[in-house]
Design a protein around this motif. Structure first.
Motif, PDB file in Angstrom:
ATOM      1  N   TYR B 102      -8.062   8.196  -1.483  1.00  0.00           N
ATOM      2  CA  TYR B 102      -7.269   7.279  -2.328  1.00  0.00           C
ATOM      3  C   TYR B 102      -5.343   6.775  -2.149  1.00  0.00           C
ATOM      4  CZ  TYR B 102     -10.834  10.800  -3.752  1.00  0.00           C
ATOM      5  OH  TYR B 102     -11.597  11.174  -4.575  1.00  0.00           O
ATOM      6  N   PRO B 103      -5.475   6.101  -0.758  1.00  0.00           N
ATOM      7  CA  PRO B 103      -5.143   5.683  -0.338  1.00  0.00           C
ATOM      8  C   PRO B 103      -3.552   4.582  -2.123  1.00  0.00           C
ATOM      9  CG  PRO B 103      -6.066   4.345   0.766  1.00  0.00           C
ATOM     10  CD  PRO B 103      -6.757   5.239  -0.255  1.00  0.00           C
ATOM     11  N   ARG B 104      -2.058   4.658  -1.927  1.00  0.00           N
ATOM     12  CA  ARG B 104      -1.752   4.190  -2.895  1.00  0.00           C
ATOM     13  C   ARG B 104      -0.391   3.863  -2.035  1.00  0.00           C
ATOM     14  NH1 ARG B 104      -5.151   1.261  -5.909  1.00  0.00           N
ATOM     15  NH2 ARG B 104      -5.683   1.611  -7.764  1.00  0.00           N
ATOM     16  N   SER B 105       0.240   2.876  -2.270  1.00  0.00           N
ATOM     17  CA  SER B 105       1.772   2.468  -1.780  1.00  0.00           C
ATOM     18  C   SER B 105       2.590   3.594  -2.629  1.00  0.00           C
ATOM     19  CB  SER B 105       2.051   1.210  -1.831  1.00  0.00           C
ATOM     20  OG  SER B 105       3.695   1.614  -1.401  1.00  0.00           O
ATOM     21  N   ARG B 107       5.226   3.662  -2.311  1.00  0.00           N
ATOM     22  CA  ARG B 107       6.747   3.297  -2.731  1.00  0.00           C
ATOM     23  C   ARG B 107       7.302   1.753  -3.526  1.00  0.00           C
ATOM     24  NH1 ARG B 107      11.065   1.616   1.681  1.00  0.00           N
ATOM     25  NH2 ARG B 107      10.625   3.279   3.129  1.00  0.00           N
ATOM     26  N   ALA B 108       5.434   2.358  -4.311  1.00  0.00           N
ATOM     27  CA  ALA B 108       5.250   1.079  -5.449  1.00  0.00           C
ATOM     28  C   ALA B 108       6.620   1.584  -6.162  1.00  0.00           C
ATOM     29  CB  ALA B 108       4.243   1.499  -6.434  1.00  0.00           C
ATOM     30  N   PRO B 109       7.089   0.426  -7.179  1.00  0.00           N
ATOM     31  CA  PRO B 109       8.081   0.243  -8.602  1.00  0.00           C
ATOM     32  C   PRO B 109       8.153   1.154  -9.608  1.00  0.00           C
ATOM     33  CG  PRO B 109       7.747  -1.787  -7.657  1.00  0.00           C
ATOM     34  CD  PRO B 109       6.655  -1.110  -6.824  1.00  0.00           C
ATOM     35  N   TRP B 110       7.014   1.303  -9.948  1.00  0.00           N
ATOM     36  CA  TRP B 110       6.692   2.302 -11.083  1.00  0.00           C
ATOM     37  C   TRP B 110       6.356   3.539 -10.723  1.00  0.00           C
ATOM     38  CZ3 TRP B 110       3.646  -2.032  -9.644  1.00  0.00           C
ATOM     39  CH2 TRP B 110       2.360  -1.936  -8.552  1.00  0.00           C
ATOM     40  N   ARG B 117       1.080  12.658  -5.508  1.00  0.00           N
ATOM     41  CA  ARG B 117       0.156  14.092  -5.453  1.00  0.00           C
ATOM     42  C   ARG B 117       0.252  14.660  -4.473  1.00  0.00           C
ATOM     43  NH1 ARG B 117      -3.719  10.148  -3.563  1.00  0.00           N
ATOM     44  NH2 ARG B 117      -4.795  10.593  -2.524  1.00  0.00           N
TER      45      ARG B 117
ATOM     46  N   GLY C  70       8.212  -2.798  -3.315  1.00  0.00           N
ATOM     47  CA  GLY C  70       7.665  -1.604  -2.545  1.00  0.00           C
ATOM     48  C   GLY C  70       6.065  -1.700  -1.861  1.00  0.00           C
ATOM     49  N   THR C  72       3.681  -1.069   0.966  1.00  0.00           N
ATOM     50  CA  THR C  72       3.126  -0.142   2.045  1.00  0.00           C
ATOM     51  C   THR C  72       2.457  -1.327   3.569  1.00  0.00           C
ATOM     52  OG1 THR C  72       3.661   1.420   1.105  1.00  0.00           O
ATOM     53  CG2 THR C  72       2.222   1.731   3.673  1.00  0.00           C
ATOM     54  N   GLY C  88       3.844  -2.971  -5.221  1.00  0.00           N
ATOM     55  CA  GLY C  88       3.864  -1.365  -5.066  1.00  0.00           C
ATOM     56  C   GLY C  88       2.237  -1.458  -4.743  1.00  0.00           C
ATOM     57  N   PHE C  90      -0.213  -1.189  -0.551  1.00  0.00           N
ATOM     58  CA  PHE C  90      -1.257  -0.325  -0.351  1.00  0.00           C
ATOM     59  C   PHE C  90      -1.824  -1.175   1.049  1.00  0.00           C
ATOM     60  CE2 PHE C  90      -3.308   2.210   2.430  1.00  0.00           C
ATOM     61  CZ  PHE C  90      -2.604   2.780   2.928  1.00  0.00           C
ATOM     62  N   SER C 131      -5.053  -1.976  -3.421  1.00  0.00           N
ATOM     63  CA  SER C 131      -5.087  -0.418  -2.318  1.00  0.00           C
ATOM     64  C   SER C 131      -6.058  -0.957  -0.641  1.00  0.00           C
ATOM     65  CB  SER C 131      -5.368   0.653  -2.354  1.00  0.00           C
ATOM     66  OG  SER C 131      -4.427   1.610  -3.042  1.00  0.00           O
TER      67      SER C 131
END
Lengths: 216, 216, 216
Positions: B102-105, B107-110, B117, C70, C72, C88, C90, C131
């Motif tokens: 479940y990739p997410r950045s 580094r996201a600002p929020w 996780r 943010g 990636t 934010g 990905f 993403s």
């Protein structure tokens, strides 16, 4: 794209008028005038590249491959031994050729190195003016016809007819395209490109022919 | 492939007998003798690579990955933390592994950085002798069995049985292959490879077994 | 990932607080503080990159692209002129954008260079928090909605709704995902993420809306 930072190498290695980014590696002298090789690209000894080509960043061109004139090889594309690319072809970003139907690691610990089969190298051809969209994967041994259009992300497992548009995994024909790249609605025996006006006819065996005689 | 231009580094970093192209970056000492790393490749600290491997141009090997002996990693392949590759595997050009379902950045600002996780890293395994064709994408958490063959352009979303041939997006089984890579017509309980003569049997639960006992 | 080997460039080119690997090429000054650019990556003049981004090894960022804060960008991804990426996001390894629907080599020998059509450049947008999985190919002109999830290996040919999960070639919707990336079982009018507890509702026109009001 950073042209100002590139030097022109003349006299040794590639011929006069070839521009090579300082970070690129070019190990063949067989590159035609007017060709440019961008950053982090690697062209091996034994590769043949024509005039006025552009070889994008991070591209890899192996010895034994042959590339015509006016070819655009976008970033990260990989062209191996056994691949022949005609004049004016567009090789999109990340396009992957292949040259072995049954790849195995030739370095596997259980292999006697003398036992690698001799007939592994398969030839692949892209005819003049064709386009291969981003990320297309080209299986070994196929022929992609003149001015064909391979959609982005397609996996080409069979020959592609001239002027055919193919897409999907495995790639299947979804229409026809003009020399200029635009779709042709060849539902009747004759069709005209709405963008450039070229006229085409469908032959009795289902091929699209340009009606100026150049496809005869 | 430019061997003559490569220096052999011995004593520090990678061990004696490892050849590293001058443009490659190798930050681990855990590389076995006889392995070669080609141009613009990057091997990070914490990666483990066995003996007699070949790591192609522009490949990327992350810390936390483990690669056996006699593995061929072709150009541009990316091997991440959590990936384990057995002896004699062929990783084709542009093959992409993954390690997060479940990739997410991150580094996201929020995002509060403490909230990423903890269980994101998923392990992937390729067993000995398997081949991954050009541009194959391997979803996280799968196991690719011994001597399996993943076709070029396949997107592997489930485990692959030993000796299975899979292709497509998502990848589905389309046949069986021999240790030598050639297709096996296992329509009966027993089959023989036309290329190398190895004999196989289909087990009662549908697995292809080599009949010399090594698959027991 | 080799941070210790990287120098911080300050004052000229990219602003203070941007870290650039010694082998990377960065030709724009429009990079925000806290962004890091890894080995063999190439960022061209005219690209805009926000704060706190990570640009992976071998990535390519062309002039005319815009990248938020943010973000990636994993290894080998290619982002071209005309691509806009929100905060934010990905961008997975090997993700390929495109910006021309009908690509042809602009250098073909039979072309008058004045005849390249003027409207070839198509804009593509990825909204904040989305993403793109490994090896995804994004056709030109699509819009990928907020917090959408494009599966690894997907070929995106149409717009993707906010929070939608799409997969396959061509990509089709297979479900919904939460802001945190986890799947949402939105079979009823309301749903809650099992992982993070966010609540969602399906609107009358079939869109998934976050129930804290931020999607209004």
């Amino acid at each position: 794209m950073g042209v100002a930072r590139m030097a022109t190498k003349a006299g040794t290695g590639p011929g006069a008028g070839v521009r090579i980014h300082p970070t690129a590696l070019v190990e063949t002298a067989a590159i035609g005038e007017g060709t440019v090789v961008w950053a982090f690209a690697h062209v091996l000894a034994g590769a043949q590249i024509g005039r006025d080509c552009s070889i994008g960043d991070h591209a890899f061109i192996e010895g034994g491959s042959r590339i015509g004139d006016g070819v655009t090889v976008k970033n990260g594309a990989m062209i191996w031994d056994g691949v022949t690319i005609g004049d004016g072809v567009f090789v999109g970003p990340g396009v992957l050729f292949t040259n072995d139907r049954y790849p195995r690691s030739a370095r596997a610990p259980w292999l006697d190195r003398d036992h690698r089969r001799e007939d592994w190298l398969v030839q692949t051809t892209v005819e003049e003016g064709a386009s291969l969209g981003a990320g297309a994967v080209i299986l070994p041994g196929v022929r992609i016809g003149r001015f064909a259009m391979v959609a982005a992300g397609a996996v080409v497992t069979h020959d592609v007819a001239p002027h055919a548009l193919v897409r999907g995994n495995p790639a299947r024909q979804a229409g026809w395209v003009c020399r200029c790249g635009q779709p042709i609605a060849a539902t009747e025996a004759r069709a005209t490109c709405n963008a450039c006006g070229d006229g085409y006819g469908l032959s009795s065996h289902g091929a699209l022919l340009l009606l100026d005689g150049s496809d005869d």
